[in-house]
Design a protein around this motif. Structure first.
Motif, short mmCIF file in Angstrom:
data_model
loop_
_atom_site.label_atom_id
_atom_site.label_comp_id
_atom_site.label_asym_id
_atom_site.label_seq_id
_atom_site.Cartn_x
_atom_site.Cartn_y
_atom_site.Cartn_z
N ASP A 9 0.81 -1.21 0.00
CA ASP A 9 0.00 0.00 0.00
C ASP A 9 0.84 1.26 0.00
O ASP A 9 0.31 2.36 -0.08
CB ASP A 9 -0.94 0.01 1.20
N GLU A 72 -7.03 -1.22 -7.15
CA GLU A 72 -8.24 -0.56 -6.64
C GLU A 72 -8.19 -0.34 -5.14
O GLU A 72 -8.71 0.65 -4.63
CB GLU A 72 -9.48 -1.39 -7.00
N ALA A 73 -7.58 -1.29 -4.42
CA ALA A 73 -7.57 -1.21 -2.95
C ALA A 73 -6.27 -1.77 -2.43
O ALA A 73 -6.23 -2.84 -1.82
CB ALA A 73 -8.76 -1.98 -2.38
N GLN A 76 -5.36 -3.99 1.04
CA GLN A 76 -6.61 -4.34 1.72
C GLN A 76 -6.99 -5.77 1.34
O GLN A 76 -7.51 -6.03 0.26
CB GLN A 76 -7.72 -3.36 1.34
N ARG A 165 -17.54 10.92 -1.84
CA ARG A 165 -17.60 10.78 -0.37
C ARG A 165 -18.95 11.25 0.16
O ARG A 165 -19.58 10.57 0.99
CB ARG A 165 -16.49 11.59 0.28
N ARG A 191 -9.87 5.91 -6.46
CA ARG A 191 -10.15 4.65 -5.77
C ARG A 191 -11.49 4.76 -5.04
O ARG A 191 -11.57 5.21 -3.90
CB ARG A 191 -9.04 4.33 -4.77
N GLU A 194 -12.02 3.59 -1.34
CA GLU A 194 -11.45 4.49 -0.33
C GLU A 194 -12.33 5.71 -0.11
O GLU A 194 -12.28 6.34 0.95
CB GLU A 194 -10.05 4.93 -0.74
N LEU A 195 -13.14 6.04 -1.11
CA LEU A 195 -14.04 7.19 -1.01
C LEU A 195 -15.39 6.81 -0.41
O LEU A 195 -16.27 7.66 -0.29
CB LEU A 195 -14.24 7.82 -2.40
N SER A 200 -16.54 -0.88 -6.85
CA SER A 200 -15.92 -0.16 -7.96
C SER A 200 -16.05 -1.04 -9.19
O SER A 200 -15.61 -2.19 -9.19
CB SER A 200 -14.45 0.13 -7.67
N ARG A 222 -15.98 -4.87 -1.20
CA ARG A 222 -15.49 -5.28 0.12
C ARG A 222 -16.50 -6.13 0.88
O ARG A 222 -16.13 -6.93 1.73
CB ARG A 222 -15.15 -4.03 0.94
N GLN A 300 -10.63 14.30 -5.01
CA GLN A 300 -10.81 12.84 -4.97
C GLN A 300 -10.11 12.10 -6.10
O GLN A 300 -10.08 10.87 -6.10
CB GLN A 300 -12.31 12.50 -4.99
#
Length: 382
Positions: A9, A72-73, A76, A165, A191, A194-195, A200, A222, A300
């Motif tokens: 990360d 994308e993540a 995680q 967000r 991403r 994360e927002l 996604s 997720r 963002q």
């Protein structure tokens, strides 16, 4: 670049893209194993292990899905990615796996041109569809009681941006799921998880793979239960990627950062040049400081994309402009290393003027591309 010794990360985008999804090295084996062509796998006795039948899973998909998830993540481990035969297959998997008769869904009124077809099918299944524009976070006004909010930011083809967000917080406050179409931005530009988004979703056909030679889609999410439903939908419908397409996509991701940086910078140069032309109206690119979406985009997005949109005075002028271009192909789609442009109104379905042009900036030398565009504008004048 960040310290590569501090976990996946923390590395830079280029390092992550080059290494994404690669298995542990094996002596005398290729760094990226070749595509696995198999309709079925050897399966004696009880059904155990990851691979049994080619509609369910494939080792080539596994590596690609891991690669996309790492983009994308990053870092995680609770995120799952599923690849599909196309972007529309990925979009459909989320909408039709999460919604039931009596549910309400919010879609962008200015989104991808296939969404009206999706709307008609959803309504045929007894699902209420509400729409609102992307700009100004207008979808907030129609969220009440919705089961799912579908965001497209930047929107295609108008390049409007919304505050993901803010919308995600509002949707979650009333129990709605949030999906973001991340096709234009790519994971290196934005991403969504994360927002605050739950999903996604993207067409890997576009800049993610970047060569205009394959169709692909993916969903990253997720929530284990929600992603299980997406996986079940893929199994039922069979909208799976071929192993060759999956392998080509994975190979192409290694150059994503190089392509994205070049194309994003050149797109901004083209937009700056177009801003000086009196015949151009409605010029949009989120990276332009004066663009209506720039302030939100800067909060963002890490890259602003390779697409520029603008309007010429008439349909005839737009068609002459496209014919006069030497380095830009008259073609649909976007994100490829070769620049393309089209008069978007020729397809119908997009609420745009007749002279509206969507241009996808490729990897040509910026000076050559800007010169070609300006010359074509001069030659297409009345």
């Amino acid at each position: 670049m960040s310290d590569t010794g501090k976990g996946p990360d923390r590395v830079g985008d280029g390092t992550r893209a080059v290494r994404a999804g690669l298995p542990e090295p094996v002596k005398h084996e290729p760094t990226l194993p070749g595509p696995v062509f198999a309709a079925h796998f050897h399966l004696p006795g009880e059904v155990t292990g990851p691979y049994a039948y080619g509609r369910d899973d494939n080792p080539t998909w596994t590596l690609l899905e891991r690669a996309i998830g790492e983009l994308e993540a990053p870092g995680q481990d609770d995120v799952e990615t599923l690849v599909f035969a196309s972007g529309m297959a990925a979009i459909s998997s989320v909408l039709f796996s999460q919604l039931r008769a009596g549910d309400a869904v919010v879609l962008p009124s200015d989104g991808y041109q296939a969404l009206p077809l999706v709307r008609a099918q959803l309504e045929a299944y007894g699902i209420e569809v509400r729409t609102a524009p992307t700009g100004g976070d207008a979808q907030l006004e129609v969220l009440d009681g919705a089961r799912l909010l579908w965001i497209e930011s930047p929107s295609n083809p108008g390049l409007d941006v919304c505050d993901i967000r803010r919308l995600a917080r509002a949707a979650h406050a009333q129990g709605a799921l949030v999906a973001v179409d991340n096709t234009l931005a790519t994971p290196l530009g934005q991403r969504p998880l994360e927002l605050g988004a739950d999903f996604s979703v993207a067409s890997g056909t576009k800049q993610l793979t970047g060569h205009g030679d394959l169709l692909l889609g993916y969903v990253t999410g997720r929530d284990a239960e929600a992603m299980a439903a997406v996986r079940r939908w893929r199994k039922i419908v069979g909208a799976i990627s071929g192993p060759m397409e999956a392998w080509l996509a994975h190979r192409s991701i290694a150059t994503l950062q190089l392509r994205a940086d070049r194309q994003n910078a050149t797109a901004l140069a083209v937009a700056e040049a177009l801003r000086q032309r009196p015949e151009i109206s409605g010029l949009r690119h989120p990276g332009l400081p004066g663009d209506p979406a720039h302030k939100v985009a800067a909060q963002q997005m890490r890259r602003y994309g390779c697409v520029v949109s603008f309007t010429l005075p008439t349909r005839a002028r737009a068609e002459r402009f496209l014919e006069a271009l030497h380095l830009v192909e008259d073609a649909t789609s976007f994100g490829g290393v070769r620049s393309t442009a089209e008069r978007r109104g020729r397809w119908g379905g997009d609420p745009v003027p007749e002279g509206f042009i969507r241009m996808s900036v490729g990897a040509e030398d910026p000076e050559d591309l800007v010169a070609d565009v300006l010359r074509a504008l001069d030659e297409s004048a009345d």
